[in-house]
Motif scaffolding. Structure first.
Motif, PDB file in Angstrom:
ATOM      1  N   SER A  37      -3.512  -1.077   4.434  1.00 43.31           N
ATOM      2  CA  SER A  37      -2.219  -0.391   4.423  1.00 43.31           C
ATOM      3  C   SER A  37      -2.396   1.028   4.960  1.00 43.31           C
ATOM      4  O   SER A  37      -3.512   1.549   4.937  1.00 43.31           O
ATOM      5  CB  SER A  37      -1.705  -0.261   2.982  1.00 43.31           C
ATOM      6  OG  SER A  37      -1.438  -1.487   2.419  1.00 43.31           O
ATOM      7  N   PRO A  38      -1.303   1.669   5.364  1.00 42.04           N
ATOM      8  CA  PRO A  38      -1.414   3.075   5.754  1.00 42.04           C
ATOM      9  C   PRO A  38      -1.943   3.911   4.581  1.00 42.04           C
ATOM     10  O   PRO A  38      -1.510   3.730   3.440  1.00 42.04           O
ATOM     11  CB  PRO A  38       0.040   3.470   6.061  1.00 42.04           C
ATOM     12  CG  PRO A  38       0.724   2.182   6.402  1.00 42.04           C
ATOM     13  CD  PRO A  38       0.069   1.147   5.532  1.00 42.04           C
ATOM     14  N   GLY A  39      -2.880   4.791   4.861  1.00 41.74           N
ATOM     15  CA  GLY A  39      -3.331   5.739   3.838  1.00 41.74           C
ATOM     16  C   GLY A  39      -4.295   5.192   2.811  1.00 41.74           C
ATOM     17  O   GLY A  39      -4.574   5.855   1.809  1.00 41.74           O
ATOM     18  N   ASP A  66      -3.789   3.361  16.649  1.00 40.56           N
ATOM     19  CA  ASP A  66      -2.665   3.994  15.952  1.00 40.56           C
ATOM     20  C   ASP A  66      -1.412   3.790  16.769  1.00 40.56           C
ATOM     21  O   ASP A  66      -1.472   3.698  18.000  1.00 40.56           O
ATOM     22  CB  ASP A  66      -2.894   5.506  15.797  1.00 40.56           C
ATOM     23  CG  ASP A  66      -3.865   5.823  14.680  1.00 40.56           C
ATOM     24  OD1 ASP A  66      -3.519   5.545  13.516  1.00 40.56           O
ATOM     25  OD2 ASP A  66      -4.958   6.327  14.969  1.00 40.56           O
ATOM     26  N   CYS A  92       2.553  -3.116  16.076  1.00 43.55           N
ATOM     27  CA  CYS A  92       2.163  -2.944  14.681  1.00 43.55           C
ATOM     28  C   CYS A  92       0.750  -3.444  14.408  1.00 43.55           C
ATOM     29  O   CYS A  92       0.339  -3.572  13.266  1.00 43.55           O
ATOM     30  CB  CYS A  92       3.151  -3.679  13.792  1.00 43.55           C
ATOM     31  SG  CYS A  92       3.361  -5.401  14.293  1.00 43.55           S
ATOM     32  N   VAL A 119      -4.305  -0.621  13.215  1.00 42.90           N
ATOM     33  CA  VAL A 119      -3.086   0.061  12.769  1.00 42.90           C
ATOM     34  C   VAL A 119      -2.921  -0.170  11.256  1.00 42.90           C
ATOM     35  O   VAL A 119      -3.196  -1.252  10.765  1.00 42.90           O
ATOM     36  CB  VAL A 119      -1.851  -0.505  13.517  1.00 42.90           C
ATOM     37  CG1 VAL A 119      -0.564   0.138  13.019  1.00 42.90           C
ATOM     38  CG2 VAL A 119      -1.994  -0.298  15.021  1.00 42.90           C
ATOM     39  N   GLY A 120      -2.511   0.857  10.544  1.00 47.37           N
ATOM     40  CA  GLY A 120      -2.310   0.740   9.095  1.00 47.37           C
ATOM     41  C   GLY A 120      -1.169  -0.210   8.778  1.00 47.37           C
ATOM     42  O   GLY A 120      -0.009   0.130   8.978  1.00 47.37           O
ATOM     43  N   ASN A 121      -1.527  -1.412   8.294  1.00 47.63           N
ATOM     44  CA  ASN A 121      -0.520  -2.470   8.118  1.00 47.63           C
ATOM     45  C   ASN A 121      -1.235  -3.623   7.433  1.00 47.63           C
ATOM     46  O   ASN A 121      -2.225  -4.133   7.959  1.00 47.63           O
ATOM     47  CB  ASN A 121       0.003  -2.872   9.516  1.00 47.63           C
ATOM     48  CG  ASN A 121       1.086  -3.924   9.477  1.00 47.63           C
ATOM     49  OD1 ASN A 121       1.174  -4.722   8.545  1.00 47.63           O
ATOM     50  ND2 ASN A 121       1.923  -3.932  10.501  1.00 47.63           N
ATOM     51  N   LEU A 122      -0.746  -4.020   6.264  1.00 49.93           N
ATOM     52  CA  LEU A 122      -1.432  -5.060   5.486  1.00 49.93           C
ATOM     53  C   LEU A 122      -1.022  -6.465   5.936  1.00 49.93           C
ATOM     54  O   LEU A 122      -1.474  -7.456   5.377  1.00 49.93           O
ATOM     55  CB  LEU A 122      -1.101  -4.872   3.998  1.00 49.93           C
ATOM     56  CG  LEU A 122      -2.108  -5.341   2.951  1.00 49.93           C
ATOM     57  CD1 LEU A 122      -3.493  -4.796   3.215  1.00 49.93           C
ATOM     58  CD2 LEU A 122      -1.658  -4.951   1.540  1.00 49.93           C
ATOM     59  N   VAL A 123      -0.154  -6.544   6.948  1.00 48.44           N
ATOM     60  CA  VAL A 123       0.384  -7.851   7.328  1.00 48.44           C
ATOM     61  C   VAL A 123      -0.112  -8.290   8.715  1.00 48.44           C
ATOM     62  O   VAL A 123      -0.996  -9.139   8.847  1.00 48.44           O
ATOM     63  CB  VAL A 123       1.930  -7.844   7.301  1.00 48.44           C
ATOM     64  CG1 VAL A 123       2.474  -9.245   7.521  1.00 48.44           C
ATOM     65  CG2 VAL A 123       2.442  -7.296   5.969  1.00 48.44           C
ATOM     66  N   GLU A 143      -2.606   1.194  -4.814  1.00 54.67           N
ATOM     67  CA  GLU A 143      -1.667   0.198  -4.270  1.00 54.67           C
ATOM     68  C   GLU A 143      -1.351  -0.932  -5.254  1.00 54.67           C
ATOM     69  O   GLU A 143      -0.320  -1.589  -5.120  1.00 54.67           O
ATOM     70  CB  GLU A 143      -2.248  -0.424  -2.984  1.00 54.67           C
ATOM     71  CG  GLU A 143      -2.342   0.532  -1.832  1.00 54.67           C
ATOM     72  CD  GLU A 143      -3.103  -0.090  -0.667  1.00 54.67           C
ATOM     73  OE1 GLU A 143      -2.607  -1.063  -0.085  1.00 54.67           O
ATOM     74  OE2 GLU A 143      -4.217   0.390  -0.367  1.00 54.67           O
TER      75      GLU A 143
ATOM     76  N   SER B  37       5.034   1.349   2.612  1.00 53.74           N
ATOM     77  CA  SER B  37       3.746   0.648   2.638  1.00 53.74           C
ATOM     78  C   SER B  37       3.619  -0.210   1.380  1.00 53.74           C
ATOM     79  O   SER B  37       4.302   0.044   0.387  1.00 53.74           O
ATOM     80  CB  SER B  37       2.596   1.661   2.595  1.00 53.74           C
ATOM     81  OG  SER B  37       2.578   2.441   3.742  1.00 53.74           O
ATOM     82  N   PRO B  38       2.708  -1.184   1.400  1.00 58.32           N
ATOM     83  CA  PRO B  38       2.447  -1.938   0.171  1.00 58.32           C
ATOM     84  C   PRO B  38       1.975  -0.994  -0.938  1.00 58.32           C
ATOM     85  O   PRO B  38       1.152  -0.119  -0.694  1.00 58.32           O
ATOM     86  CB  PRO B  38       1.307  -2.883   0.570  1.00 58.32           C
ATOM     87  CG  PRO B  38       1.418  -3.026   2.058  1.00 58.32           C
ATOM     88  CD  PRO B  38       1.896  -1.685   2.530  1.00 58.32           C
ATOM     89  N   GLY B  39       2.532  -1.182  -2.126  1.00 58.06           N
ATOM     90  CA  GLY B  39       2.034  -0.430  -3.283  1.00 58.06           C
ATOM     91  C   GLY B  39       2.503   1.004  -3.388  1.00 58.06           C
ATOM     92  O   GLY B  39       1.989   1.753  -4.217  1.00 58.06           O
ATOM     93  N   VAL B 123       5.679  -0.304   9.275  1.00 56.17           N
ATOM     94  CA  VAL B 123       5.918  -0.410  10.713  1.00 56.17           C
ATOM     95  C   VAL B 123       7.142  -1.287  11.015  1.00 56.17           C
ATOM     96  O   VAL B 123       8.221  -0.800  11.334  1.00 56.17           O
ATOM     97  CB  VAL B 123       4.675  -0.985  11.434  1.00 56.17           C
ATOM     98  CG1 VAL B 123       4.883  -0.924  12.943  1.00 56.17           C
ATOM     99  CG2 VAL B 123       3.414  -0.226  11.041  1.00 56.17           C
ATOM    100  N   GLU B 143      -1.010   8.269   0.000  1.00 56.51           N
ATOM    101  CA  GLU B 143      -1.113   7.777   1.382  1.00 56.51           C
ATOM    102  C   GLU B 143      -1.407   8.874   2.405  1.00 56.51           C
ATOM    103  O   GLU B 143      -1.925   8.585   3.485  1.00 56.51           O
ATOM    104  CB  GLU B 143       0.196   7.081   1.792  1.00 56.51           C
ATOM    105  CG  GLU B 143       0.454   5.793   1.053  1.00 56.51           C
ATOM    106  CD  GLU B 143       1.858   5.285   1.345  1.00 56.51           C
ATOM    107  OE1 GLU B 143       2.132   4.932   2.504  1.00 56.51           O
ATOM    108  OE2 GLU B 143       2.690   5.265   0.419  1.00 56.51           O
ATOM    109  N   LYS B 147       1.615  10.914   7.524  1.00 54.39           N
ATOM    110  CA  LYS B 147       2.187   9.611   7.861  1.00 54.39           C
ATOM    111  C   LYS B 147       3.448   9.661   8.732  1.00 54.39           C
ATOM    112  O   LYS B 147       3.617   8.800   9.608  1.00 54.39           O
ATOM    113  CB  LYS B 147       2.440   8.773   6.592  1.00 54.39           C
ATOM    114  CG  LYS B 147       1.144   8.319   5.892  1.00 54.39           C
ATOM    115  CD  LYS B 147       0.314   7.399   6.759  1.00 54.39           C
ATOM    116  CE  LYS B 147      -1.061   7.102   6.201  1.00 54.39           C
ATOM    117  NZ  LYS B 147      -1.990   8.252   6.225  1.00 54.39           N
ATOM    118  N   TYR B 151       3.555   7.119  11.940  1.00 57.86           N
ATOM    119  CA  TYR B 151       4.464   5.964  11.881  1.00 57.86           C
ATOM    120  C   TYR B 151       5.891   6.469  12.065  1.00 57.86           C
ATOM    121  O   TYR B 151       6.724   6.328  11.171  1.00 57.86           O
ATOM    122  CB  TYR B 151       4.307   5.241  10.536  1.00 57.86           C
ATOM    123  CG  TYR B 151       2.889   4.770  10.282  1.00 57.86           C
ATOM    124  CD1 TYR B 151       2.504   3.487  10.672  1.00 57.86           C
ATOM    125  CD2 TYR B 151       1.951   5.605   9.706  1.00 57.86           C
ATOM    126  CE1 TYR B 151       1.195   3.063  10.482  1.00 57.86           C
ATOM    127  CE2 TYR B 151       0.634   5.178   9.515  1.00 57.86           C
ATOM    128  CZ  TYR B 151       0.274   3.909   9.900  1.00 57.86           C
ATOM    129  OH  TYR B 151      -1.017   3.472   9.722  1.00 57.86           O
TER     130      TYR B 151
END
Lengths: 228, 228
Positions: A37-39, A66, A92, A119-123, A143, B37-39, B123, B143, B147, B151
């Motif tokens: 995730s971001p951060g 990024d 993304c 890229v900060g993204n958990l998906v 998180e 973001s998640p969390g 994103v 985070e 940011k 983003y």
């Protein structure tokens, strides 16, 4: 119709990823696709990791992905290592083609371990191969411990999970046991390393895993060469 | 070719979003598309917000968007409010069509404010209209304050930014001034509310903003009706 298009995109991506993998093998480079995730702390992890690996004579290269800015690569400028920044614009995730463009600007013959910071993204990043040996994902304790269940693909695709910011554990309701249980229910083989990039706690386990993987890859490549 | 396809998808999406907007207006519902973001703390924010709004006689409805699990909607079951969970499977964002399906299972005539909690992703959700009056995004102090620059789209598209977890501020290197400056450089009109869903600090400013927006929407709709 939509599914067919995506299928073709992924196949085209995988073919380029395979070319990158062969190119990296020819230089005996271990490549890590770092996702979170971001951060969550990816760039700070790279700072702590490079500080430890370079004195061991293990040379690091970095591709920074990024959407915008060069903030992450700017943080790594203090190290004498090759860095390439990719700005994806609106994409993304990194794909294999972007990674190939980056690598054409990076001398892999001088690199032992290549980190590709996604890229900060958990998906989305979890869906795209970019020529890596391992996907490694980072989850920070702020998180929440249920994230493996809510975002299963990334946990399923990764070889290792780094649980970062354990110095903040006391201020959250994150349960390490619950996180491990949830992650292993998705991916029983996932290696898990709790650590703090702020205090340095736990970093050695992560470094040991990586240097072992580097050795394993070198031996594998040596065997292949002998057979020929 | 790819751009053409995306363009059509977005146009088709926007047409459905406009239908949702009209449907919600007919019931005088204010709709908030909640992203982060998640969390970052979206579901906890909803818990704290519903606790405060319901005693004021402001009725809340929730659409929960997640890739997998009903964990978020389970946390809201304790409230006597209508909730619909969308599991997107692999989609990294809600689109208007998913939202329309959810709303066909939710009685909007009993709702004043509808929260649509998007998939945790800083994103992709920002690209898709889902019939909302406002996009509201949440950034947690863990985070990082840079940011908005990394983003930008989500910060540009949002009406308000909630800076959550200010109870952890002392344990991070997050600068509130830097975060504001970065966010306003992307979107000068962005309303910013620092708060903590754990201690409750700052929640009232967020509630006041929302109830004011509800009033404004009702007045606007009343004027329209009179004109007819």
């Amino acid at each position: 119709m939509k599914i067919t298009v995506l299928d073709n995109i992924l196949k085209a991506n995988d073919a380029i990823a395979e070319e990158i993998r062969e190119e990296l093998a020819s230089h005996k480079v271990l490549a890590i696709n770092l996702m979170s995730s971001p951060g969550a702390g990816k760039t700070t992890l790279l700072e702590r990791t490079i500080e430890k690996l370079e004195p061991l004579g293990i040379h690091v290269g970095v591709v920074e992905g990024d959407i915008a800015t060069t903030r992450d690569s700017d943080r790594l400028r203090k190290f004498d290592i090759p860095i390439v920044q990719i700005n994806t614009g609106s994409a993304c995730h990194l794909d294999a083609n972007m990674t190939r463009s980056a690598l054409s600007n990076l001398d892999c013959s001088a690199v032992d371990i290549l980190f590709i910071e996604n890229v900060g993204n958990l998906v989305c990043p979890a869906e795209f191969k970019i020529g890596e040996d391992h996907k490694v994902m980072m989850l920070s304790v702020t998180e929440g411990d249920e994230k493996p269940l809510k975002y299963p693909l990334m946990f399923r695709e990764s070889s290792a999970m780094l649980i970062n910011k354990i110095d903040l554990l006391a201020y959250t309701n994150f349960s390490m046991d619950e996180a491990r249980k949830n992650a292993h229910s998705i991916n029983p083989k996932l290696a898990i390393f709790p650590l703090s990039c702020t205090t340095g706690e736990g970093l050695n386990n992560w470094l040991k895993w990586m240097t072992t993987e580097l050795e394993k890859k070198r031996k594998r490549l040596q065997k292949k060469t002998k057979k020929k």
